[in-house]
Each structure stands twice: as structure tokens, then as C-alpha cells.
Design a protein around this motif. Sequence first.
Motif, PDB file in Angstrom:
ATOM      1  N   PHE A 257      51.055  41.386  60.591  1.00 31.68           N
ATOM      2  CA  PHE A 257      51.553  42.760  60.527  1.00 31.68           C
ATOM      3  C   PHE A 257      52.871  42.939  61.274  1.00 31.68           C
ATOM      4  CE2 PHE A 257      46.942  43.098  59.961  1.00 31.68           C
ATOM      5  CZ  PHE A 257      46.920  43.738  58.731  1.00 31.68           C
ATOM      6  N   GLY A 258      53.527  41.832  61.630  1.00 34.41           N
ATOM      7  CA  GLY A 258      54.846  41.925  62.244  1.00 34.41           C
ATOM      8  C   GLY A 258      55.932  42.240  61.245  1.00 34.41           C
ATOM      9  N   THR A 259      55.657  42.050  59.972  1.00 37.13           N
ATOM     10  CA  THR A 259      56.605  42.369  58.908  1.00 37.13           C
ATOM     11  C   THR A 259      55.913  43.273  57.896  1.00 37.13           C
ATOM     12  OG1 THR A 259      55.998  40.416  57.605  1.00 37.13           O
ATOM     13  CG2 THR A 259      57.758  40.150  59.207  1.00 37.13           C
ATOM     14  N   ALA A 260      56.688  43.738  56.934  1.00 38.49           N
ATOM     15  CA  ALA A 260      56.145  44.647  55.913  1.00 38.49           C
ATOM     16  C   ALA A 260      55.581  43.899  54.714  1.00 38.49           C
ATOM     17  CB  ALA A 260      57.242  45.610  55.455  1.00 38.49           C
ATOM     18  N   THR A 261      55.416  42.586  54.805  1.00 32.15           N
ATOM     19  CA  THR A 261      54.947  41.810  53.657  1.00 32.15           C
ATOM     20  C   THR A 261      53.580  42.260  53.146  1.00 32.15           C
ATOM     21  OG1 THR A 261      56.235  39.898  54.389  1.00 32.15           O
ATOM     22  CG2 THR A 261      54.449  39.480  52.836  1.00 32.15           C
ATOM     23  N   PRO A 262      52.544  42.438  53.988  1.00 34.28           N
ATOM     24  CA  PRO A 262      51.249  42.888  53.454  1.00 34.28           C
ATOM     25  C   PRO A 262      51.323  44.258  52.785  1.00 34.28           C
ATOM     26  CG  PRO A 262      50.992  42.011  55.668  1.00 34.28           C
ATOM     27  CD  PRO A 262      52.451  42.162  55.431  1.00 34.28           C
ATOM     28  N   VAL A 263      52.074  45.182  53.375  1.00 32.59           N
ATOM     29  CA  VAL A 263      52.168  46.523  52.798  1.00 32.59           C
ATOM     30  C   VAL A 263      52.911  46.487  51.470  1.00 32.59           C
ATOM     31  CG1 VAL A 263      53.028  48.858  53.183  1.00 32.59           C
ATOM     32  CG2 VAL A 263      52.074  47.560  55.090  1.00 32.59           C
ATOM     33  N   LEU A 264      54.010  45.761  51.413  1.00 29.68           N
ATOM     34  CA  LEU A 264      54.757  45.668  50.161  1.00 29.68           C
ATOM     35  C   LEU A 264      53.941  44.970  49.082  1.00 29.68           C
ATOM     36  CD1 LEU A 264      58.327  44.748  51.479  1.00 29.68           C
ATOM     37  CD2 LEU A 264      57.517  46.951  50.646  1.00 29.68           C
ATOM     38  N   THR A 265      53.219  43.911  49.463  1.00 31.18           N
ATOM     39  CA  THR A 265      52.375  43.211  48.493  1.00 31.18           C
ATOM     40  C   THR A 265      51.298  44.137  47.953  1.00 31.18           C
ATOM     41  OG1 THR A 265      52.775  41.112  49.632  1.00 31.18           O
ATOM     42  CG2 THR A 265      50.882  41.216  48.146  1.00 31.18           C
ATOM     43  N   ALA A 266      50.659  44.898  48.829  1.00 32.82           N
ATOM     44  CA  ALA A 266      49.616  45.821  48.387  1.00 32.82           C
ATOM     45  C   ALA A 266      50.197  46.902  47.473  1.00 32.82           C
ATOM     46  CB  ALA A 266      48.942  46.451  49.601  1.00 32.82           C
ATOM     47  N   ALA A 267      51.368  47.419  47.801  1.00 35.10           N
ATOM     48  CA  ALA A 267      51.975  48.459  46.964  1.00 35.10           C
ATOM     49  C   ALA A 267      52.301  47.931  45.573  1.00 35.10           C
ATOM     50  CB  ALA A 267      53.232  48.995  47.644  1.00 35.10           C
ATOM     51  N   VAL A 268      52.881  46.735  45.509  1.00 40.45           N
ATOM     52  CA  VAL A 268      53.209  46.152  44.198  1.00 40.45           C
ATOM     53  C   VAL A 268      51.952  45.869  43.399  1.00 40.45           C
ATOM     54  CG1 VAL A 268      54.232  44.144  43.076  1.00 40.45           C
ATOM     55  CG2 VAL A 268      55.403  45.219  44.997  1.00 40.45           C
ATOM     56  N   VAL A 269      50.926  45.320  44.058  1.00 45.33           N
ATOM     57  CA  VAL A 269      49.678  44.982  43.362  1.00 45.33           C
ATOM     58  C   VAL A 269      49.011  46.244  42.821  1.00 45.33           C
ATOM     59  CG1 VAL A 269      47.321  44.169  43.755  1.00 45.33           C
ATOM     60  CG2 VAL A 269      49.262  42.810  44.541  1.00 45.33           C
ATOM     61  N   VAL A 270      48.958  47.305  43.606  1.00 47.64           N
ATOM     62  CA  VAL A 270      48.326  48.549  43.159  1.00 47.64           C
ATOM     63  C   VAL A 270      49.081  49.142  41.972  1.00 47.64           C
ATOM     64  CG1 VAL A 270      47.851  50.931  43.824  1.00 47.64           C
ATOM     65  CG2 VAL A 270      47.225  49.070  45.357  1.00 47.64           C
ATOM     66  N   CYS A 271      50.404  49.161  42.034  1.00 47.96           N
ATOM     67  CA  CYS A 271      51.180  49.717  40.915  1.00 47.96           C
ATOM     68  C   CYS A 271      50.964  48.914  39.635  1.00 47.96           C
ATOM     69  CB  CYS A 271      52.664  49.735  41.285  1.00 47.96           C
ATOM     70  SG  CYS A 271      53.087  50.901  42.603  1.00 47.96           S
ATOM     71  N   VAL A 272      51.029  47.586  39.728  1.00 48.96           N
ATOM     72  CA  VAL A 272      50.827  46.753  38.540  1.00 48.96           C
ATOM     73  C   VAL A 272      49.406  46.892  38.022  1.00 48.96           C
ATOM     74  CG1 VAL A 272      50.808  44.372  37.702  1.00 48.96           C
ATOM     75  CG2 VAL A 272      52.629  45.145  39.225  1.00 48.96           C
ATOM     76  N   SER A 273      48.446  46.954  38.958  1.00 47.91           N
ATOM     77  CA  SER A 273      47.046  47.071  38.536  1.00 47.91           C
ATOM     78  C   SER A 273      46.788  48.395  37.825  1.00 47.91           C
ATOM     79  CB  SER A 273      46.132  46.932  39.754  1.00 47.91           C
ATOM     80  OG  SER A 273      44.779  46.973  39.388  1.00 47.91           O
TER      81      SER A 273
ATOM     82  N   LEU B 226      45.921  37.686  42.443  1.00 44.20           N
ATOM     83  CA  LEU B 226      47.228  37.062  42.677  1.00 44.20           C
ATOM     84  C   LEU B 226      47.828  37.521  44.006  1.00 44.20           C
ATOM     85  CD1 LEU B 226      48.805  37.304  39.103  1.00 44.20           C
ATOM     86  CD2 LEU B 226      47.955  35.252  40.249  1.00 44.20           C
ATOM     87  N   GLY B 227      47.679  38.813  44.333  1.00 50.51           N
ATOM     88  CA  GLY B 227      48.167  39.303  45.621  1.00 50.51           C
ATOM     89  C   GLY B 227      47.436  38.672  46.784  1.00 50.51           C
ATOM     90  N   ALA B 228      46.105  38.530  46.659  1.00 52.37           N
ATOM     91  CA  ALA B 228      45.340  37.873  47.724  1.00 52.37           C
ATOM     92  C   ALA B 228      45.759  36.420  47.879  1.00 52.37           C
ATOM     93  CB  ALA B 228      43.844  37.972  47.417  1.00 52.37           C
ATOM     94  N   GLY B 229      45.996  35.737  46.752  1.00 52.31           N
ATOM     95  CA  GLY B 229      46.454  34.361  46.829  1.00 52.31           C
ATOM     96  C   GLY B 229      47.829  34.242  47.459  1.00 52.31           C
ATOM     97  N   LEU B 230      48.716  35.203  47.177  1.00 52.76           N
ATOM     98  CA  LEU B 230      50.046  35.190  47.787  1.00 52.76           C
ATOM     99  C   LEU B 230      49.965  35.375  49.294  1.00 52.76           C
ATOM    100  CD1 LEU B 230      53.132  35.189  47.586  1.00 52.76           C
ATOM    101  CD2 LEU B 230      53.021  37.648  47.108  1.00 52.76           C
ATOM    102  N   LEU B 231      49.164  36.328  49.746  1.00 57.10           N
ATOM    103  CA  LEU B 231      49.003  36.526  51.190  1.00 57.10           C
ATOM    104  C   LEU B 231      48.410  35.294  51.848  1.00 57.10           C
ATOM    105  CD1 LEU B 231      47.730  40.227  51.304  1.00 57.10           C
ATOM    106  CD2 LEU B 231      50.019  39.371  51.822  1.00 57.10           C
TER     107      LEU B 231
END
Length: 597
Positions: free
Chosen positions: A356-372, A405-410
Amino acid sequence: MLQAIGITSAPRPAAPPVVDDLTFEARPGTVTALLGEPGSGKTTALRLMLELEPGRGVTYFRGRPLHRIPHPGREVGVLLGDVPGNPARTVRNQLRMLCAAAGVPASRADTMLEVVGIGGLRDERLGSLSLGMERRVALAAALLADPCTLLLDEPGAGLSPRERGWLHGLLRGHADLGGVVLFTTDDAKEAARSADRVVSIEAGRLVADQDAAEFARTRLRPRVAVRTPHAARLADVLGREARAAQRAVEIVEESGSRLSVYGSSCAEVGEAAFRHGVLVHQLADETGDAGAPASPVPPARAGAPGPTAPGAPRAEAFAGEEHGRPRSARSRGPASAARRVGGPLRPLRYELLRMFGTATPVLTAAVVVCVSVLTALVLARVGNTPQNRLLAAWPELLPLPPAALGAGLLGALAFGEEYRYPALAADRGTVPRRMGLLAAKLGMCAALALMLGALTVTADAAALALVFDSGPLRTPAQWWSPAASWAGLLIGCAWSGVLASGVFRSATAGLAAVLAVPVMVVPLVRRVLEDPSAYPVTGLVHRLRGLTWVQWPPEADRLVLGALRVMAQPVGTALVLSLMVLLCAYGFTGLRSRVRW
């Protein structure tokens, strides 16, 4: 004391080793320079000493090789390459993450930021720092656990003279407190000015191991530094007199008013200036470069910038102390020493700060939710899609749903800090092999995968209800089995990414391993499962009940049966097999000991 004994790199085919039987030592309380031309093997020697590359020989840090030290980061501080960390992370968060990795209090991060003089930059992103500020952050990271030994690769490269003077003042302060400092450089003048001992190598072999004074006397050329407003005239005079006397004198005009005269003395230059009436503002003996004495040639009018006087680095260091920078390093004592906290490294805190030191988890979740959500709406509009696949936004054409795919990326990014950036420095060869760190990464990625799965299902259901008025949705009769299947798929993808990135030391390889499960492994498993079996597996749950000492309630049969059905599916079986293979590979490549001979 640091002792390098016979370290030799693994030779490439039909090529000599980069480092060949290098043996030297660096004593406590001294600054040692490892001097060599670019490509001479200095960086490879440091990596061999830190057991980051295969080779022969052994390096003892206070009598123990690195793989025998429980917490290498507390024994050795390292600066290799660029600033250690993700460019999107702040300076303070990066150091706090490394505090958790080294097992020291988080307050140590703020202390070290003040020591290196960048306390005001604690909230700046690493990617926005200048080269000098990056080097200060790297030094703060190396000094976090108050190590005895510092190994630095080209720490002064690209820095201004003032920054270089500050740097060597900090290293001198660490050595004055009884520490061992070893740094590499290709500048002989820097080595002579800043080190107590100079170890010279060429083509990976030891050339000389000398005190700095002896090195300057035997390996460097003396010169006379002259400052005069009539530099061109004086250079012409000295050149004419040298040619007349047939003496080997080299004259380099370094600036508009400064000359460097090699092969002469202050007396000779001063007398020549007096005879010809040339005004001289400065006349001093200095140490020049390591080149061979030149033959008698006409005076040169253009050259490289010259070095400063032997006393200049010390003066620069003390001038830096007036600004409050190296003084902190020199005054480090019990008040600022790193207080050891009980137990080993803190892998869970490290993972939380890293994740959580970067915005990577939040950005990944936002992209995954929008695509889903978009995929679920399209599938509902087309129709003929089962409800489970509709909520997961998993069309038949895609190998995995967006959430998987998002879980695999994280998961694939889990080892990014340890391998892409030297975040753990000396610990990079040992900490990723710790089971505690692996367990923390698996646990964090599993939790993130479950949260991501729940978020996408909730968002898909809300979007379908909003657009189609709950038309495509029906209340399921049994929801435990689909939920277990969904959770198993997400966790399996996340763990595949973690283990694959740990084995192959690449986030790309981790994500490729996640995609390889449905694309390559599932067809093979489906072919095996579709073959007829001579013996059925019915009644397995009842036989499992009989093997246990404690009788579980009948309601648990449905959970066990649902889990077995998930594992019997091609995707479930493929994930289980892939995880077993990756875990074995990780254990073989990461957890095995690396003993050097």
C-alpha cells in the motif's frame, strides 16, 4: 573486518572470468577504495562478495560469510545501482518499508533522513529526486540498521564536488566510529584523497594493495598547480624553457587562469615566472592523475578539469558540517543507534507497507471493476450466459475473468521490490528465501484477491440490477459451492503469480504463469479427466468422514463435496497442479542454501 579470499566469478564459455582470484581485506576504522578502470570487475567483485552471483571463494564479514549471518542487513549496508525503490513511493514510506524488512523501529527512517540531510524531502516521490538526493536516500537505506560494514558501488559517480565532499565526509564519520567502508571508483585521485587504503585491480586481478599515501607516492604523478592572470604567457615560457633544457614537462591549461605543470617543481616554475616578469597568485604542489609521465611535447592548451589540492576534500567535508550534514554521521552514538526489536524480520508489516505504499492495488481494483462491469452488461445484453459466469463477467472467449487476472497481476508484482529494485540490498540473497516473507506475501495476496472478487461481484450485481431491473439475476438455491469455487480461482491465480515471480524473479513471468493455467494446463487436464475410469470415486466424502477422529456435522458434507467438485473441475485441477509445481520450484531455487567453496 571484511576479508575477501580468492573470489572468482563463474567464467563464461571461451572467456576468462571477470574476477579472478581476488584477495584483500578492509579493516575496521578505515575507508578502503577498490580502484579499477570501467570493466575491470569492481561491481562483479561486490556482487560476488554479497553472494548475488555464482562463483568461487568466500568473503567473511567479521568472521562469518553472508549466508551464515541471521540478518545480513544488520551487518552489511549496500549501495548497488540506483536508488532502491519504486519511483512512485515516497521517500519516507520507502525507508519505513525497509525498517520493517531490517527489523528496526519505524522511527529510524526519520532519524536517517535527518542524518543524510534530506528531512524536508520525506514526502517527495523517489522518481522526482535529483541524482544527489537519490544518492542520499540510498545511503540512508544502507545505514538504516546501523550496519558495521558499508559496500558502495561508485557512490560519487555523477555528483558535484560539493556532494562528493559531503559523501566522503559521511563515510569517514562511519569509519571513525569503528565501521568498515569499502567503495569502488575508477578515479585514482578520488581514491587517494578519500580512502585510507587503495586496492587496485585490473582485468579482475589484484594489482596492488597499498596505503593511500604510498599509493599517491608510487602510482600518481606529482604536479604543480599555478594560478595566474597570464596563464597563456606563462605556459609558453615554461614550454620554451623545457624544450631548451630537454626536460619532460607537460603543461595543461585547465581554465583561464589555472595551469597544471607535470614534471617540474614549485621552485623551477616560480623562478621561470620571476625571470620573465609573470605575476603568480598561487603556486602549490599537488597530486595529479595516474597516467605515465609524458615525453617532451609542446604545451597543451586544452585539457580536462584538474583536481583539487590534497587538503581540499577534508575542507569540503568540514564545510558541509557547517550546514549540519556530515556532523550527524560523526556524532552517531548510543542515542541514535538502531534499537533491536525482538524476533526476526517483520514480514507482515513489510508486506503491508510495500503493498500500500503505492497506488497500484487501488488502480488495479478500479480497472478490474470497470472492465468487469462493462463485460457483465454486455453478456447480459447478449443473453444465454449462466448466472455464475454473468456475475463473474467471464465470457467463454476469455481464459480468465477480469478479477482473476487482476489477482494474478497483484501476485506477480509481489516480488517486484526484491528483484527489480535492490530494496533489501544485502538481504536480497537471503530474505526472499525466508518462509515468513513467503507466507506474508501469500496471505496478503489471498486477502487482496478475495476483496477484489467480492468487490467485482457486488459491482456487477449492482450494475445489472440498475440497468436491467434484476432481470438476469435469480436467488441461487446453493451459493456456498459457487462462492468457494470463485474464491479458490482468485486465490489460486494470486498464488500462482507470487510463486512464479519468486521463481523466475520477474513480474512478467509471474503473470505469464497465471495465463498459462487456462491456456495450456487446462486442456491437458480436461483430456485426462474425460478419459473413462475403471474405478468410480463416488462416496468419497463418507470415506473421508470415517478417517477422521472427530465427526464433523452433516452440514459440512456439502462444503467438502463442493470443494472436491471445484478441484475436480479442469481449472481447479490445473491450478492445484500448477501451484504444486511452482511451490516445489520455489523451494528448490529459493529455499535451498547457497554455500560457497
